[in-house]
Write a protein that holds these residues in place. Structure first.
Motif, PDB file in Angstrom:
ATOM      1  N   ILE A 138     -35.970 -29.774  38.692  1.00 25.27           N
ATOM      2  CA  ILE A 138     -37.125 -29.713  39.580  1.00 25.27           C
ATOM      3  C   ILE A 138     -36.659 -29.041  40.867  1.00 25.27           C
ATOM      4  CG2 ILE A 138     -38.836 -31.057  40.851  1.00 25.27           C
ATOM      5  CD1 ILE A 138     -38.342 -33.244  38.634  1.00 25.27           C
ATOM      6  N   ALA A 139     -37.232 -27.875  41.165  1.00 21.84           N
ATOM      7  CA  ALA A 139     -36.874 -27.134  42.371  1.00 21.84           C
ATOM      8  C   ALA A 139     -38.084 -27.070  43.292  1.00 21.84           C
ATOM      9  CB  ALA A 139     -36.406 -25.724  42.016  1.00 21.84           C
ATOM     10  N   VAL A 140     -37.897 -27.587  44.504  1.00 21.69           N
ATOM     11  CA  VAL A 140     -38.933 -27.524  45.531  1.00 21.69           C
ATOM     12  C   VAL A 140     -38.592 -26.318  46.403  1.00 21.69           C
ATOM     13  CG1 VAL A 140     -40.034 -28.730  47.454  1.00 21.69           C
ATOM     14  CG2 VAL A 140     -39.248 -30.029  45.464  1.00 21.69           C
ATOM     15  N   LEU A 141     -39.509 -25.343  46.411  1.00 20.70           N
ATOM     16  CA  LEU A 141     -39.259 -24.073  47.099  1.00 20.70           C
ATOM     17  C   LEU A 141     -40.007 -24.007  48.416  1.00 20.70           C
ATOM     18  CD1 LEU A 141     -39.672 -21.658  44.050  1.00 20.70           C
ATOM     19  CD2 LEU A 141     -37.643 -22.943  44.776  1.00 20.70           C
ATOM     20  N   ASP A 142     -39.395 -23.384  49.387  1.00 20.73           N
ATOM     21  CA  ASP A 142     -40.008 -23.189  50.699  1.00 20.73           C
ATOM     22  C   ASP A 142     -40.966 -21.999  50.601  1.00 20.73           C
ATOM     23  OD1 ASP A 142     -40.515 -23.760  53.301  1.00 20.73           O
ATOM     24  OD2 ASP A 142     -38.637 -22.964  54.089  1.00 20.73           O
ATOM     25  N   GLY A 143     -42.180 -22.255  50.142  1.00 17.89           N
ATOM     26  CA  GLY A 143     -43.171 -21.208  49.915  1.00 17.89           C
ATOM     27  C   GLY A 143     -43.367 -20.975  48.424  1.00 17.89           C
ATOM     28  N   GLN A 144     -44.063 -19.897  48.097  1.00 18.66           N
ATOM     29  CA  GLN A 144     -44.379 -19.564  46.703  1.00 18.66           C
ATOM     30  C   GLN A 144     -43.420 -18.501  46.174  1.00 18.66           C
ATOM     31  OE1 GLN A 144     -46.869 -20.869  44.720  1.00 18.66           O
ATOM     32  NE2 GLN A 144     -47.346 -22.301  46.367  1.00 18.66           N
ATOM     33  N   LEU A 145     -42.995 -18.662  44.942  1.00 21.91           N
ATOM     34  CA  LEU A 145     -42.186 -17.654  44.287  1.00 21.91           C
ATOM     35  C   LEU A 145     -43.119 -16.533  43.835  1.00 21.91           C
ATOM     36  CD1 LEU A 145     -39.256 -17.103  43.219  1.00 21.91           C
ATOM     37  CD2 LEU A 145     -40.064 -17.968  41.024  1.00 21.91           C
ATOM     38  N   PRO A 146     -42.857 -15.278  44.214  1.00 15.25           N
ATOM     39  CA  PRO A 146     -43.707 -14.174  43.759  1.00 15.25           C
ATOM     40  C   PRO A 146     -43.758 -14.129  42.226  1.00 15.25           C
ATOM     41  CG  PRO A 146     -42.261 -13.437  45.528  1.00 15.25           C
ATOM     42  CD  PRO A 146     -41.806 -14.816  45.135  1.00 15.25           C
ATOM     43  N   PRO A 147     -44.947 -13.905  41.660  1.00 14.23           N
ATOM     44  CA  PRO A 147     -45.118 -13.926  40.195  1.00 14.23           C
ATOM     45  C   PRO A 147     -44.193 -12.987  39.438  1.00 14.23           C
ATOM     46  CG  PRO A 147     -47.247 -13.838  41.288  1.00 14.23           C
ATOM     47  CD  PRO A 147     -46.204 -13.682  42.360  1.00 14.23           C
ATOM     48  N   VAL A 148     -43.750 -11.919  40.075  1.00 15.35           N
ATOM     49  CA  VAL A 148     -42.871 -10.965  39.395  1.00 15.35           C
ATOM     50  C   VAL A 148     -41.548 -11.614  38.959  1.00 15.35           C
ATOM     51  CG1 VAL A 148     -41.789 -10.068  41.501  1.00 15.35           C
ATOM     52  CG2 VAL A 148     -41.987  -8.607  39.491  1.00 15.35           C
ATOM     53  N   TYR A 149     -41.175 -12.732  39.582  1.00 10.24           N
ATOM     54  CA  TYR A 149     -39.901 -13.383  39.257  1.00 10.24           C
ATOM     55  C   TYR A 149     -40.011 -14.402  38.114  1.00 10.24           C
ATOM     56  CZ  TYR A 149     -38.019 -11.092  43.322  1.00 10.24           C
ATOM     57  OH  TYR A 149     -37.607 -10.143  44.212  1.00 10.24           O
ATOM     58  N   ILE A 150     -41.216 -14.720  37.694  1.00  6.49           N
ATOM     59  CA  ILE A 150     -41.400 -15.705  36.620  1.00  6.49           C
ATOM     60  C   ILE A 150     -40.748 -15.235  35.318  1.00  6.49           C
ATOM     61  CG2 ILE A 150     -43.066 -17.043  35.277  1.00  6.49           C
ATOM     62  CD1 ILE A 150     -42.820 -17.767  38.328  1.00  6.49           C
ATOM     63  N   PRO A 151     -40.956 -13.967  34.892  1.00  6.48           N
ATOM     64  CA  PRO A 151     -40.266 -13.517  33.669  1.00  6.48           C
ATOM     65  C   PRO A 151     -38.737 -13.582  33.794  1.00  6.48           C
ATOM     66  CG  PRO A 151     -42.027 -12.000  34.234  1.00  6.48           C
ATOM     67  CD  PRO A 151     -41.892 -12.951  35.384  1.00  6.48           C
ATOM     68  N   ARG A 152     -38.234 -13.345  34.999  1.00  6.71           N
ATOM     69  CA  ARG A 152     -36.782 -13.448  35.196  1.00  6.71           C
ATOM     70  C   ARG A 152     -36.304 -14.884  34.998  1.00  6.71           C
ATOM     71  NH1 ARG A 152     -35.197  -9.633  40.364  1.00  6.71           N
ATOM     72  NH2 ARG A 152     -36.280  -7.771  39.655  1.00  6.71           N
ATOM     73  N   LEU A 153     -37.093 -15.841  35.487  1.00  2.00           N
ATOM     74  CA  LEU A 153     -36.736 -17.245  35.284  1.00  2.00           C
ATOM     75  C   LEU A 153     -36.754 -17.594  33.800  1.00  2.00           C
ATOM     76  CD1 LEU A 153     -38.634 -19.144  38.130  1.00  2.00           C
ATOM     77  CD2 LEU A 153     -36.167 -18.756  37.944  1.00  2.00           C
ATOM     78  N   ARG A 154     -37.786 -17.108  33.099  1.00  2.00           N
ATOM     79  CA  ARG A 154     -37.899 -17.403  31.658  1.00  2.00           C
ATOM     80  C   ARG A 154     -36.723 -16.843  30.860  1.00  2.00           C
ATOM     81  NH1 ARG A 154     -43.815 -16.661  32.239  1.00  2.00           N
ATOM     82  NH2 ARG A 154     -44.663 -18.746  32.002  1.00  2.00           N
ATOM     83  N   SER A 155     -36.148 -15.746  31.351  1.00  2.00           N
ATOM     84  CA  SER A 155     -35.040 -15.128  30.617  1.00  2.00           C
ATOM     85  C   SER A 155     -33.673 -15.703  31.004  1.00  2.00           C
ATOM     86  CB  SER A 155     -35.045 -13.615  30.832  1.00  2.00           C
ATOM     87  OG  SER A 155     -34.739 -13.310  32.180  1.00  2.00           O
ATOM     88  N   CYS A 156     -33.644 -16.666  31.908  1.00  2.00           N
ATOM     89  CA  CYS A 156     -32.374 -17.285  32.276  1.00  2.00           C
ATOM     90  C   CYS A 156     -31.817 -18.083  31.105  1.00  2.00           C
ATOM     91  CB  CYS A 156     -32.561 -18.229  33.475  1.00  2.00           C
ATOM     92  SG  CYS A 156     -32.831 -17.384  35.040  1.00  2.00           S
ATOM     93  N   ARG A 157     -30.529 -18.177  31.078  1.00  2.00           N
ATOM     94  CA  ARG A 157     -29.855 -18.899  29.992  1.00  2.00           C
ATOM     95  C   ARG A 157     -30.364 -20.340  29.910  1.00  2.00           C
ATOM     96  NH1 ARG A 157     -23.731 -19.007  31.683  1.00  2.00           N
ATOM     97  NH2 ARG A 157     -24.693 -18.050  33.471  1.00  2.00           N
ATOM     98  N   GLY A 158     -30.629 -20.773  28.693  1.00  2.00           N
ATOM     99  CA  GLY A 158     -30.971 -22.172  28.433  1.00  2.00           C
ATOM    100  C   GLY A 158     -32.374 -22.624  28.791  1.00  2.00           C
ATOM    101  N   VAL A 159     -33.237 -21.705  29.262  1.00  2.00           N
ATOM    102  CA  VAL A 159     -34.589 -22.113  29.675  1.00  2.00           C
ATOM    103  C   VAL A 159     -35.504 -22.158  28.463  1.00  2.00           C
ATOM    104  CG1 VAL A 159     -36.608 -21.460  31.035  1.00  2.00           C
ATOM    105  CG2 VAL A 159     -34.319 -21.227  32.014  1.00  2.00           C
ATOM    106  N   LYS A 160     -36.078 -23.322  28.214  1.00  2.00           N
ATOM    107  CA  LYS A 160     -37.048 -23.507  27.138  1.00  2.00           C
ATOM    108  C   LYS A 160     -38.451 -23.216  27.645  1.00  2.00           C
ATOM    109  CE  LYS A 160     -38.637 -27.096  23.929  1.00  2.00           C
ATOM    110  NZ  LYS A 160     -38.378 -28.479  23.509  1.00  2.00           N
TER     111      LYS A 160
END
Length: 165
Positions: A138-160
């Motif tokens: 669970i990561a609480v971020l200071d603001g919103q993560l731009p949507p362009v980074y969501i696919p990058r998160l999905r491609s991180c190792r071990g992410v279901k």
């Protein structure tokens, strides 16, 4: 790291109390249950665990007499999780569900993507509550993560999967 509650096999009510204690970070010290420095009564813990206060007392006694359980339950600490108040403090939340929580580097990869996005992390908690099969980052971020980074998160190792809140 899986915390074994096998000493409570055959005692489902006591196992339930121990599970509530793990989930809430309640510790045992000198025959008493604590949330930080605040003593929790057997009755209030019993209500939370939906058992009689005598079951709580028996659970605490079992924990104190066990060389396997006492080292764990005597050191538990509760912690304020900011994820539920994130919108109220101008933050957003990303919850990562791993394929296999024991795989190294998942947190490193996720935080690297958030760093590249130029977002600060206010709080990051890996919550497995004693069972790696139920693990969540669970990561609480200071603001919103731009949507362009969501696919990058999905491609991180071990992410279901990813849950945005």
């Amino acid at each position: 790291m899986d915390i074994s509650l096998s000493e409570f096999d055959g005692f489902p009510s006591q196992k339930n109390v121990a599970t509530v204690m793990l989930k809430q970070g309640l510790s045992v010290n000198d025959g008493k249950v604590y949330c930080g420095d605040i003593e929790i009564s057997d009755s209030s813990l019993g209500r939370a665990a939906k058992v009689d206060r005598r079951v709580v007392r028996a659970t605490v006694e079992k924990i104190e007499s066990s060389p396997n359980l006492l080292p764990i339950f005597s050191k538990l600490k509760c912690m304020a999780l900011l994820s539920d108040v994130a919108p109220d403090i101008g933050c957003s939340v990303i919850e990562i569900i791993p394929e296999d929580a024991s795989e190294p580097g998942i947190l490193a990869d996720i935080t690297q993507v958030i760093f590249i996005a130029g977002i600060s992390i206010r709080q990051a908690v890996v919550d497995d509550r004693g069972n790696k099969n139920e693990a969540r980052l669970i990561a609480v971020l200071d603001g919103q993560l731009p949507p362009v980074y969501i696919p990058r998160l999905r491609s991180c190792r071990g992410v279901k999967s990813i849950i945005l809140r």
